[in-house]
Write an enzyme that holds these catalytic residues in place. Structure first.
Site, PDB file in Angstrom:
ATOM      1  N   CYS A   1       0.857  -1.191   0.000  1.00 17.74           N
ATOM      2  CA  CYS A   1       0.000   0.000   0.000  1.00 17.74           C
ATOM      3  C   CYS A   1       0.893   1.242   0.000  1.00 17.74           C
ATOM      4  O   CYS A   1       1.627   1.477   0.972  1.00 17.74           O
ATOM      5  CB  CYS A   1      -0.896  -0.015   1.234  1.00 17.74           C
ATOM      6  N   ASN A   2       0.842   1.989  -1.085  1.00 14.98           N
ATOM      7  CA  ASN A   2       1.659   3.218  -1.180  1.00 14.98           C
ATOM      8  C   ASN A   2       1.247   4.234  -0.127  1.00 14.98           C
ATOM      9  O   ASN A   2       2.073   4.901   0.478  1.00 14.98           O
ATOM     10  CB  ASN A   2       1.468   3.877  -2.547  1.00 14.98           C
ATOM     11  N   THR A   3      -0.064   4.366   0.074  1.00 13.06           N
ATOM     12  CA  THR A   3      -0.598   5.387   0.980  1.00 13.06           C
ATOM     13  C   THR A   3      -0.107   5.138   2.402  1.00 13.06           C
ATOM     14  O   THR A   3       0.200   6.078   3.133  1.00 13.06           O
ATOM     15  CB  THR A   3      -2.137   5.361   0.933  1.00 13.06           C
TER      16      THR A   3
ATOM     17  N   CYS B   1      -0.957   3.169  -6.683  1.00 12.11           N
ATOM     18  CA  CYS B   1      -1.906   2.637  -5.689  1.00 12.11           C
ATOM     19  C   CYS B   1      -2.119   1.191  -6.108  1.00 12.11           C
ATOM     20  O   CYS B   1      -2.384   0.912  -7.286  1.00 12.11           O
ATOM     21  CB  CYS B   1      -3.226   3.408  -5.723  1.00 12.11           C
TER      22      CYS B   1
HETATM   23  N1  DGL Z   1      -4.050   0.426  -2.126  1.00 12.71           N
HETATM   24  C1  DGL Z   1      -3.654   1.618  -1.453  1.00 12.71           C
HETATM   25  C2  DGL Z   1      -2.368   2.208  -2.041  1.00 12.71           C
HETATM   26  O1  DGL Z   1      -1.566   1.525  -2.638  1.00 12.71           O
HETATM   27  C3  DGL Z   1      -4.639   2.719  -1.214  1.00 12.71           C
HETATM   28  C4  DGL Z   1      -6.111   2.615  -1.225  1.00 12.71           C
HETATM   29  C5  DGL Z   1      -6.796   3.510  -0.190  1.00 12.71           C
HETATM   30  O2  DGL Z   1      -6.914   3.035   0.931  1.00 12.71           O
HETATM   31  O3  DGL Z   1      -7.165   4.656  -0.479  1.00 12.71           O
HETATM   32  O4  DGL Z   1      -2.106   3.368  -1.874  1.00 12.71           O
END
Ligand code: DGL
EC number: 5.1.1.3
Length: 269
Positions: free
Chosen positions: A82-84, A197
């Site tokens: 998860c990048n976030t 994401c």
């Molecule tokens: N899948 C997550 C990412 O890679 C983010 C999704 C979210 O929770 O907004 O950032």
């Protein structure tokens, strides 16, 4: 070879973490490279989406959650798919749990800057990821020679969740989220869009179909899985335990279509 006198030790699982089901795009690559390992997939669906969280609150929430997850699952390593989450809390996780190895996910700005021919690169991410100091630092360190446009999408993570569960998502809605990625200026056009994401690769085919012109959609999932493989020791004679891997939902109550999706991925909820 890691064995006792009588039997081969069962290898610890690899924990894959995301706010929702986006981390499955990383899990599927990780399984190819680590067939002998079992996996625990954790979706913090109670906190989803992470994109709109205030930073301090999200940091505290994830650190708290990991204290429990590490205790409960005793993993070999954790992949933060998860990048976030990782752009915010990666270094805090490493500081708080120094015994654990965390493999992270960050926007693939460096490879995009190396590959672009036009010099116009877009990063499609959540609003959280585009705001992060970590993301700005990546651009400063690796992409000052390019024009990098950061596109924070409010809705795509939710749309990707709906899409992968088989619900209808209108083309026009998707197009208005990806359109800002496409820049045409002074005879040059965007040629790479970084999928920053982990939810978005599920929709890559839709993006390709709707894109105003063809671009390279950069998905880092395989690179993350390779990095994880380097950190996970190979154990002679180890075999994946029979049966399904485990999926954990922090809500404790994923809906029917999510359960069915997990089953399709060979995950037991
Ligand atoms: N899948 C997550 C990412 O890679 C983010 C999704 C979210 O929770 O907004 O950032």
């Amino acid at each position: 070879m890691v064995t006792t006198a009588t039997k081969t030790l069962e290898p610890k699982p690899v924990l894959v973490f995301d706010s929702g089901i986006g981390g499955l795009t990383v899990l599927r690559e990780a399984r190819v490279l680590m067939p002998e390992r079992s996996f625990v997939y954790v979706a913090d669906d109670a906190g989803f989406p992470y994109g709109g969280w205030e930073e301090d609150a999200l940091r505290a929430h994830i650190l708290d959650l990991f204290a429990r997850l590490l205790e409960e699952h005793d993993p070999e390593i954790c992949i933060i798919a998860c990048n976030t989450a990782f752009t915010l809390v990666g270094s805090d996780l490493r500081a708080a749990f120094p015994e654990m190895t965390f493999v992270g996910t960050v926007p693939a700005i460096k490879p995009a800057a190396e590959r672009t021919r036009s010099g116009l690169v877009s990063v499609l991410a959540t609003p959280g990821t585009v705001k992060r100091a970590y993301t700005r630092d990546l651009i400063q360190s690796f992409a000052t020679q390019c024009h990098v446009r950061l596109v924070g999408s409010q809705n795509l993570a939710r749309m990707a969740e709906a899409y992968i569960r088989g619900e209808a998502v209108a083309d026009g809605d998707v197009l208005s989220e990806i359109e800002p990625c496409f820049l045409d200026s002074d005879g040059r056009k965007t040629d790479i869009v970084v999928l920053a994401c982990t939810h978005y690769p599920f929709m890559a085919n839709v993006f390709r179909r709707l894109a105003p012109w063809p671009v390279d959609w950069l998905d880092p999932a395989e690179a993350i899985a390779r990095q994880a493989r380097r950190k996970v020791p190979l154990i002679d004679n180890a075999e994946h335990p029979d049966g399904f891997d485990l999926a954990v939902f922090t809500s404790g109550n994923p809906d029917f279509s999510t359960r069915r999706l997990m089953q399709g991925f060979g995950l037991r909820v």
